[in-house]
Design an enzyme around this catalytic site. Structure first.
Site, mmCIF file in Angstrom:
data_model
loop_
_atom_site.group_PDB
_atom_site.id
_atom_site.type_symbol
_atom_site.label_atom_id
_atom_site.label_comp_id
_atom_site.label_asym_id
_atom_site.label_seq_id
_atom_site.Cartn_x
_atom_site.Cartn_y
_atom_site.Cartn_z
ATOM 1 N N ARG A 69 59.865 60.512 17.896
ATOM 2 C CA ARG A 69 59.400 59.877 16.656
ATOM 3 C C ARG A 69 58.704 60.873 15.740
ATOM 4 N NH1 ARG A 69 58.807 56.284 20.636
ATOM 5 N NH2 ARG A 69 56.688 56.981 21.078
ATOM 6 N N GLU A 106 50.076 58.849 28.547
ATOM 7 C CA GLU A 106 49.432 57.552 28.756
ATOM 8 C C GLU A 106 50.261 56.724 29.744
ATOM 9 O OE1 GLU A 106 49.363 54.985 25.339
ATOM 10 O OE2 GLU A 106 47.937 53.602 26.257
#
Ligand code: AMP
Length: 181
Positions: A69, A106
């Site tokens: 992204r 994460e």
């Protein structure tokens, strides 16, 4: 920061196009989906302009985008700033000699690579990504850029997930976020 014609400020306008997807890609992760923002011409343009404006007064030689992204945002930011674009990619995607770094995400593990000759030593580099979570991705990218002998001017992200304290891992970086979640 100026307000748009609809009365909302920039963070609110951007946030209105970012979709929360619970439990993606793993249970317990609230994924910030920027595809509605990218699909909205005014929203996409606003995001790119705002990202570029954070470092508009500075000499930026290269803008680094992080797969995948980050590419979508960093490439138009590079054009806006009159800078070159450099991709930082996941392992095995770049064809020539690379430096690499592995780190914890994460929601998993990642290895990132950059071409060893992507920068001229001393070049001033801006890192662009969509979301700052634990800060591992930006920290890894900082490491890669420095190994190439270039200087990181700063980093700019669309959204910072403040509760993960990613910023604490990047004390020496001029880190800007367009909106905080
Ligand atoms: P981190 O290294 O933990 O700061 O993670 C940042 C990278 O993982 C960015 O490239 C993001 O695209 C992606 N990422 C991490 N957490 C999220 C999230 N909750 N929503 C969307 N993208 C995320």
């Amino acid at each position: 920061m100026s307000s748009g014609g609809n009365g909302a400020g920039l963070p609110e306008r951007l946030a209105s196009h970012i979709r929360d997807v619970p439990d993606y890609p793993k249970p317990g992760i609230l994924f910030k989906d920027i595809t509605p923002l990218l699909a909205d011409p005014a929203g996409f343009a606003t995001a790119v302009d705002a990202l570029a404006n954070e470092f508009a007064g500075e000499q930026v030689d290269k803008v680094v985008g992080i797969e995948a992204r980050g590419f979508i945002l960093a490439a138009p930011v590079a054009l806006r700033l009159g800078a070159g674009f450099v991709p930082v990619r996941k392992a095995g995607k770049l064809p020539s000699a690379t430096y690499e770094v592995s780190y914890a995400l994460e929601y998993g593990e990642e290895t990132l690579q950059v071409h060893q000759d992507a920068f001229t030593p001393g070049e001033r580099v801006l890192i662009v990504d969509d979301v700052l979570a634990t800060g591992g991705t930006v920290a890894a990218t900082l490491d890669l850029v420095r190994r190439c002998g270039a200087t990181v001017l700063g980093a700019v992200v669309l959204m910072e997930l403040e509760f993960l304290h990613g910023r604490d891992r990047l004390p020496e970086v001029d880190l800007r976020a367009l909106l905080i979640a």
